[in-house]
Design a protein around this motif. Structure first.
Motif, PDB file in Angstrom:
ATOM      1  N   PRO A 126       0.856  -1.194   0.000  1.00  0.00           N
ATOM      2  CA  PRO A 126       0.000   0.000   0.000  1.00  0.00           C
ATOM      3  C   PRO A 126       0.894   1.247   0.000  1.00  0.00           C
ATOM      4  CG  PRO A 126      -0.697  -1.526   1.721  1.00  0.00           C
ATOM      5  CD  PRO A 126       0.611  -2.026   1.179  1.00  0.00           C
ATOM      6  N   PRO A 127       0.379   2.369  -0.469  1.00  0.00           N
ATOM      7  CA  PRO A 127       1.206   3.582  -0.515  1.00  0.00           C
ATOM      8  C   PRO A 127       1.630   4.022   0.891  1.00  0.00           C
ATOM      9  CG  PRO A 127      -1.069   4.071  -1.100  1.00  0.00           C
ATOM     10  CD  PRO A 127      -0.969   2.590  -0.950  1.00  0.00           C
ATOM     11  N   THR A 128       2.836   4.560   0.964  1.00  0.00           N
ATOM     12  CA  THR A 128       3.312   5.066   2.255  1.00  0.00           C
ATOM     13  C   THR A 128       3.026   6.550   2.397  1.00  0.00           C
ATOM     14  OG1 THR A 128       5.524   5.384   1.341  1.00  0.00           O
ATOM     15  CG2 THR A 128       5.109   3.334   2.539  1.00  0.00           C
ATOM     16  N   GLY A 134      -4.911  11.510   6.488  1.00  0.00           N
ATOM     17  CA  GLY A 134      -3.836  11.143   7.397  1.00  0.00           C
ATOM     18  C   GLY A 134      -3.863   9.678   7.781  1.00  0.00           C
ATOM     19  N   ASP A 135      -4.829   8.941   7.269  1.00  0.00           N
ATOM     20  CA  ASP A 135      -4.914   7.513   7.578  1.00  0.00           C
ATOM     21  C   ASP A 135      -4.175   6.713   6.512  1.00  0.00           C
ATOM     22  OD1 ASP A 135      -6.504   7.910   9.825  1.00  0.00           O
ATOM     23  OD2 ASP A 135      -8.343   7.920   8.602  1.00  0.00           O
ATOM     24  N   PRO A 136      -3.373   5.737   6.941  1.00  0.00           N
ATOM     25  CA  PRO A 136      -2.696   4.911   5.939  1.00  0.00           C
ATOM     26  C   PRO A 136      -3.697   4.030   5.216  1.00  0.00           C
ATOM     27  CG  PRO A 136      -2.204   4.133   8.162  1.00  0.00           C
ATOM     28  CD  PRO A 136      -3.018   5.384   8.302  1.00  0.00           C
ATOM     29  N   VAL A 137      -3.430   3.809   3.953  1.00  0.00           N
ATOM     30  CA  VAL A 137      -4.257   2.906   3.161  1.00  0.00           C
ATOM     31  C   VAL A 137      -3.851   1.490   3.542  1.00  0.00           C
ATOM     32  CG1 VAL A 137      -4.787   2.133   0.819  1.00  0.00           C
ATOM     33  CG2 VAL A 137      -4.410   4.560   1.279  1.00  0.00           C
ATOM     34  N   VAL A 138      -4.840   0.644   3.772  1.00  0.00           N
ATOM     35  CA  VAL A 138      -4.541  -0.747   4.114  1.00  0.00           C
ATOM     36  C   VAL A 138      -5.167  -1.628   3.043  1.00  0.00           C
ATOM     37  CG1 VAL A 138      -4.709  -2.556   5.857  1.00  0.00           C
ATOM     38  CG2 VAL A 138      -4.490  -0.173   6.568  1.00  0.00           C
ATOM     39  N   ASP A 139      -4.379  -1.900   2.016  1.00  0.00           N
ATOM     40  CA  ASP A 139      -4.801  -2.781   0.940  1.00  0.00           C
ATOM     41  C   ASP A 139      -4.104  -4.127   1.119  1.00  0.00           C
ATOM     42  OD1 ASP A 139      -6.411  -0.934  -0.387  1.00  0.00           O
ATOM     43  OD2 ASP A 139      -4.741  -0.152  -1.567  1.00  0.00           O
ATOM     44  N   ASP A 140      -4.542  -5.080   0.315  1.00  0.00           N
ATOM     45  CA  ASP A 140      -3.876  -6.377   0.340  1.00  0.00           C
ATOM     46  C   ASP A 140      -2.430  -6.243  -0.146  1.00  0.00           C
ATOM     47  OD1 ASP A 140      -5.986  -7.937   1.292  1.00  0.00           O
ATOM     48  OD2 ASP A 140      -6.876  -8.052  -0.718  1.00  0.00           O
ATOM     49  N   VAL A 141      -1.577  -7.069   0.405  1.00  0.00           N
ATOM     50  CA  VAL A 141      -0.201  -7.191  -0.056  1.00  0.00           C
ATOM     51  C   VAL A 141      -0.133  -8.477  -0.867  1.00  0.00           C
ATOM     52  CG1 VAL A 141       2.191  -7.550   0.652  1.00  0.00           C
ATOM     53  CG2 VAL A 141       0.744  -5.962   1.928  1.00  0.00           C
ATOM     54  N   ASP A 142       0.319  -8.375  -2.092  1.00  0.00           N
ATOM     55  CA  ASP A 142       0.499  -9.557  -2.937  1.00  0.00           C
ATOM     56  C   ASP A 142       1.778 -10.241  -2.456  1.00  0.00           C
ATOM     57  OD1 ASP A 142       1.004 -11.433  -4.898  1.00  0.00           O
ATOM     58  OD2 ASP A 142       0.661 -10.060  -6.569  1.00  0.00           O
ATOM     59  N   GLU A 143       1.605 -11.222  -1.557  1.00  0.00           N
ATOM     60  CA  GLU A 143       2.767 -11.840  -0.911  1.00  0.00           C
ATOM     61  C   GLU A 143       3.763 -12.451  -1.896  1.00  0.00           C
ATOM     62  OE1 GLU A 143       2.382 -13.945   2.929  1.00  0.00           O
ATOM     63  OE2 GLU A 143       0.223 -13.539   2.662  1.00  0.00           O
ATOM     64  N   PRO A 144       3.334 -13.227  -2.890  1.00  0.00           N
ATOM     65  CA  PRO A 144       4.326 -13.782  -3.824  1.00  0.00           C
ATOM     66  C   PRO A 144       5.077 -12.679  -4.585  1.00  0.00           C
ATOM     67  CG  PRO A 144       2.256 -14.986  -3.994  1.00  0.00           C
ATOM     68  CD  PRO A 144       1.988 -13.791  -3.127  1.00  0.00           C
ATOM     69  N   ALA A 145       4.362 -11.651  -5.008  1.00  0.00           N
ATOM     70  CA  ALA A 145       5.024 -10.544  -5.719  1.00  0.00           C
ATOM     71  C   ALA A 145       5.970  -9.804  -4.780  1.00  0.00           C
ATOM     72  CB  ALA A 145       3.985  -9.587  -6.298  1.00  0.00           C
ATOM     73  N   PHE A 146       5.551  -9.626  -3.526  1.00  0.00           N
ATOM     74  CA  PHE A 146       6.413  -8.967  -2.546  1.00  0.00           C
ATOM     75  C   PHE A 146       7.689  -9.780  -2.344  1.00  0.00           C
ATOM     76  CE2 PHE A 146       7.945  -8.403   1.813  1.00  0.00           C
ATOM     77  CZ  PHE A 146       8.221  -7.042   1.805  1.00  0.00           C
ATOM     78  N   ARG A 147       7.536 -11.102  -2.188  1.00  0.00           N
ATOM     79  CA  ARG A 147       8.710 -11.959  -1.989  1.00  0.00           C
ATOM     80  C   ARG A 147       9.671 -11.876  -3.171  1.00  0.00           C
ATOM     81  NH1 ARG A 147       5.588 -16.160  -0.728  1.00  0.00           N
ATOM     82  NH2 ARG A 147       4.926 -15.780   1.371  1.00  0.00           N
ATOM     83  N   ARG A 148       9.133 -11.920  -4.383  1.00  0.00           N
ATOM     84  CA  ARG A 148       9.991 -11.833  -5.578  1.00  0.00           C
ATOM     85  C   ARG A 148      10.705 -10.485  -5.631  1.00  0.00           C
ATOM     86  NH1 ARG A 148       5.488 -14.297  -7.826  1.00  0.00           N
ATOM     87  NH2 ARG A 148       4.740 -12.328  -8.670  1.00  0.00           N
ATOM     88  N   ALA A 149       9.970  -9.405  -5.397  1.00  0.00           N
ATOM     89  CA  ALA A 149      10.573  -8.066  -5.428  1.00  0.00           C
ATOM     90  C   ALA A 149      11.610  -7.916  -4.315  1.00  0.00           C
ATOM     91  CB  ALA A 149       9.489  -6.994  -5.307  1.00  0.00           C
ATOM     92  N   PHE A 150      11.302  -8.477  -3.155  1.00  0.00           N
ATOM     93  CA  PHE A 150      12.216  -8.450  -2.011  1.00  0.00           C
ATOM     94  C   PHE A 150      13.516  -9.164  -2.368  1.00  0.00           C
ATOM     95  CE2 PHE A 150      13.752  -9.696   2.191  1.00  0.00           C
ATOM     96  CZ  PHE A 150      13.387  -8.640   3.009  1.00  0.00           C
ATOM     97  N   GLU A 151      13.420 -10.317  -3.031  1.00  0.00           N
ATOM     98  CA  GLU A 151      14.612 -11.077  -3.432  1.00  0.00           C
ATOM     99  C   GLU A 151      15.433 -10.320  -4.468  1.00  0.00           C
ATOM    100  OE1 GLU A 151      13.138 -14.894  -4.635  1.00  0.00           O
ATOM    101  OE2 GLU A 151      12.582 -15.428  -2.574  1.00  0.00           O
ATOM    102  N   VAL A 152      14.775  -9.665  -5.408  1.00  0.00           N
ATOM    103  CA  VAL A 152      15.497  -8.857  -6.396  1.00  0.00           C
ATOM    104  C   VAL A 152      16.234  -7.718  -5.690  1.00  0.00           C
ATOM    105  CG1 VAL A 152      15.216  -7.256  -8.339  1.00  0.00           C
ATOM    106  CG2 VAL A 152      14.016  -9.453  -8.339  1.00  0.00           C
ATOM    107  N   PHE A 153      15.542  -7.050  -4.767  1.00  0.00           N
ATOM    108  CA  PHE A 153      16.188  -5.978  -4.016  1.00  0.00           C
ATOM    109  C   PHE A 153      17.389  -6.518  -3.237  1.00  0.00           C
ATOM    110  CE2 PHE A 153      17.087  -3.224  -0.486  1.00  0.00           C
ATOM    111  CZ  PHE A 153      17.075  -1.969  -1.082  1.00  0.00           C
ATOM    112  N   ALA A 154      17.229  -7.678  -2.614  1.00  0.00           N
ATOM    113  CA  ALA A 154      18.332  -8.276  -1.852  1.00  0.00           C
ATOM    114  C   ALA A 154      19.523  -8.579  -2.751  1.00  0.00           C
ATOM    115  CB  ALA A 154      17.856  -9.534  -1.134  1.00  0.00           C
ATOM    116  N   ASP A 155      19.280  -9.029  -3.981  1.00  0.00           N
ATOM    117  CA  ASP A 155      20.378  -9.283  -4.924  1.00  0.00           C
ATOM    118  C   ASP A 155      21.101  -7.989  -5.286  1.00  0.00           C
ATOM    119  OD1 ASP A 155      19.889 -12.005  -4.951  1.00  0.00           O
ATOM    120  OD2 ASP A 155      18.723 -11.953  -6.816  1.00  0.00           O
TER     121      ASP A 155
END
Length: 169
Positions: A126-128, A134-155
């Motif tokens: 969700p947007p930061t 002033g309320d944060p948006v609470v949308d779903d997190v696409d966990e598989p996409a997050f994991r893939r993006a997280f791994e790319v960032f880690a590389d």
């Protein structure tokens, strides 16, 4: 008749000096090139050292924010009031703020590759930055996409911050 051996013509006095000056110039140029390469390597190490905590903070904050958002979404799905959820609105707001701060710092210190990887991670969350409420948006997190993006960032992080970047960077 006997052939006479020709004696080489005497060299001008300045030819030895010219050779010496040329050799000295080559030595100085080689020394400067070596110094430049040494300074470049030192600068690259310094850049990796400066980036390391910035990248680490970003990846930690992205993970914490994603986990908190998923927790709040699970509370919403189960019908648990947010006031009774494991993650309070205040904690979520704090994590959102911390992630935005880490994102801002990344934009000042990171490589272009890291910024692209950051954008991929951010696209799964969700947007930061928040709107007028002033309320944060609470949308779903696409966990598989997050994991893939997280791994790319880690590389990318490994390439940009390791004392000796691995092969393939």
């Amino acid at each position: 008749m006997e052939k006479k051996h020709r004696q080489p013509a005497p060299r001008p006095w300045w030819s030895d000096a010219a050779v010496a000056i040329f050799a000295a110039a080559l030595g100085v140029a080689g020394g400067l090139a070596g110094t430049h390469m040494s300074l470049s390597a030192a600068r690259e190490r310094e850049t990796r050292d400066i980036r390391r905590p910035v990248y680490r903070t970003y990846i930690d904050q992205a993970g914490a924010f994603a986990t908190a958002v998923m927790t709040v979404r699970q509370c919403d799905v189960r019908g648990v009031p947010r006031s009774s959820c494991e993650v309070t609105e205040g904690q979520l707001q704090h994590l959102r703020h911390d992630l935005q701060g880490a994102t801002n710092e990344m934009h000042t210190m990171a490589s272009n590759e890291a910024i692209e990887a950051l954008r991929e991670v951010a696209a799964t969350l969700p947007p930061t930055l928040i709107g007028l409420t002033g309320d944060p948006v609470v949308d779903d997190v696409d966990e598989p996409a997050f994991r893939r993006a997280f791994e790319v960032f880690a590389d990318v992080m490994r390439c940009d911050t390791s004392p000796e970047p691995p092969t393939g960077c």
